[in-house]
Design a protein around this motif. Structure first.
Motif: not given
Ligand SMILES: Nc1ncnc2c1ncn2[C@@H]1O[C@H](COP(=O)(O)OP(=O)(O)O)[C@@H](O)[C@H]1O
Ligand SMILES: [Mg+2]
Length: 250
Positions: A177-204
């Protein structure tokens, strides 16, 4: 925080995917990691929190095989990664979206994505492009454009998409989320959750600790090269010391 008060709490039952055992990493004379240990279980999202210079990126570099621990071990799916070069680590299913994105500015979006699959023996990328373009529709719209013409948020998506092209089992994201506008930050984290729900383990890794902990199962707090606190994300969010140091005392 006093490193001596580290709780010896271990993660909840589950399959350990990654076991980092007491690693010490040096850059010349700089003792960057002073005995970092952490575990990641299958399908978790785990966050490393810490101030600038604490050793978060170095921890990811060590896991990726880019920084070699002088002592300690990194065990991935039961296999000791000591001496395994970075390009082989990717083949084992670990890939990283690095801090600062590091996309190839003159290559097209599509070519940047292809680079993420360079280590794969299976070059049938159709389904992978489809997955990435589904997660990040804007990359599909811009697939022929040079990567350097994308906005900061779009470049972050490209770096994440490129890491996904390696079909990782464990995806590491350094400050997405570095340097991103708040709208993008939310979007990126939604996508991180979606990638995780597709079965990928995540280290953030995140300095934006509040948002990161909200999507995570567990977190580790790193200070000057040491883990000083390890707990469930929900507990870290409530922890007064963590609140004060990393969450703006909210
Ligand atoms: N290439 C390098 N050469 C020398 N020192 C480095 C290098 N990279 C990082 N360091 C030092 O190692 C420590 C940890 O850095 P880093 O892992 O980048 O921290 P973080 O990602 O938490 O901000 C810091 O003291 C930093 O100055
Ligand atoms: Mg860093």
């Amino acid at each position: 925080m006093d490193p001596n008060t580290v709780p010896s709490q271990s993660p909840a039952n589950g399959e350990v995917v990654l076991d980092v055992q007491d690693i010490h990493v040096y850059y010349g004379q700089v003792h960057a990691l002073k005995g970092v240990s952490l575990q990641i279980m299958r399908n978790e999202i785990v966050t490393l929190i810490g101030a600038n210079g604490a050793g978060k990126s170095t921890t990811l570099s060590a896991i990726s095989g880019l920084a070699k621990p002088r002592t300690g071990r990194i065990v991935y799916e039961g296999r000791d990664l000591s001496g395994v070069p970075a390009y082989d680590v990717v083949k084992l299913g670990l890939s990283q979206s690095p801090e600062g994105r590091r996309i190839f500015p003159r290559m097209s979006v599509k070519e940047n994505l292809e680079m993420g699959a360079f280590s794969r023996s299976n070059k049938d990328l159709g389904a992978d492009f489809e997955r990435v373009y589904h997660l990040f529709p804007v990359l599909s719209e811009r697939k022929s454009q040079p990567g350097g013409t994308l906005s900061g948020g779009e470049q972050q998506m490209l770096a994440m998409g490129r890491a996904l092209m390696a079909r990782p089992k464990l995806l590491m994201l350094d400050e997405p989320s570095m340097g991103l506008a708040p709208m993008f930050v939310e979007k990126i984290f939604d996508i991180i959750k979606e990638i995780n729900s597709q079965g990928t383990t995540i280290l953030l890794v995140e300095q934006n600790a509040n948002v990161a902990l909200e999507v995570s199962n567990r977190g580790y707090v790193i200070e000057t090269g040491q883990v000083v606190l390890a707990d469930k994300a929900s507990e870290l969010l409530k922890n007064p010391q963590v609140q004060e140091a990393y969450l703006g005392g909210a």
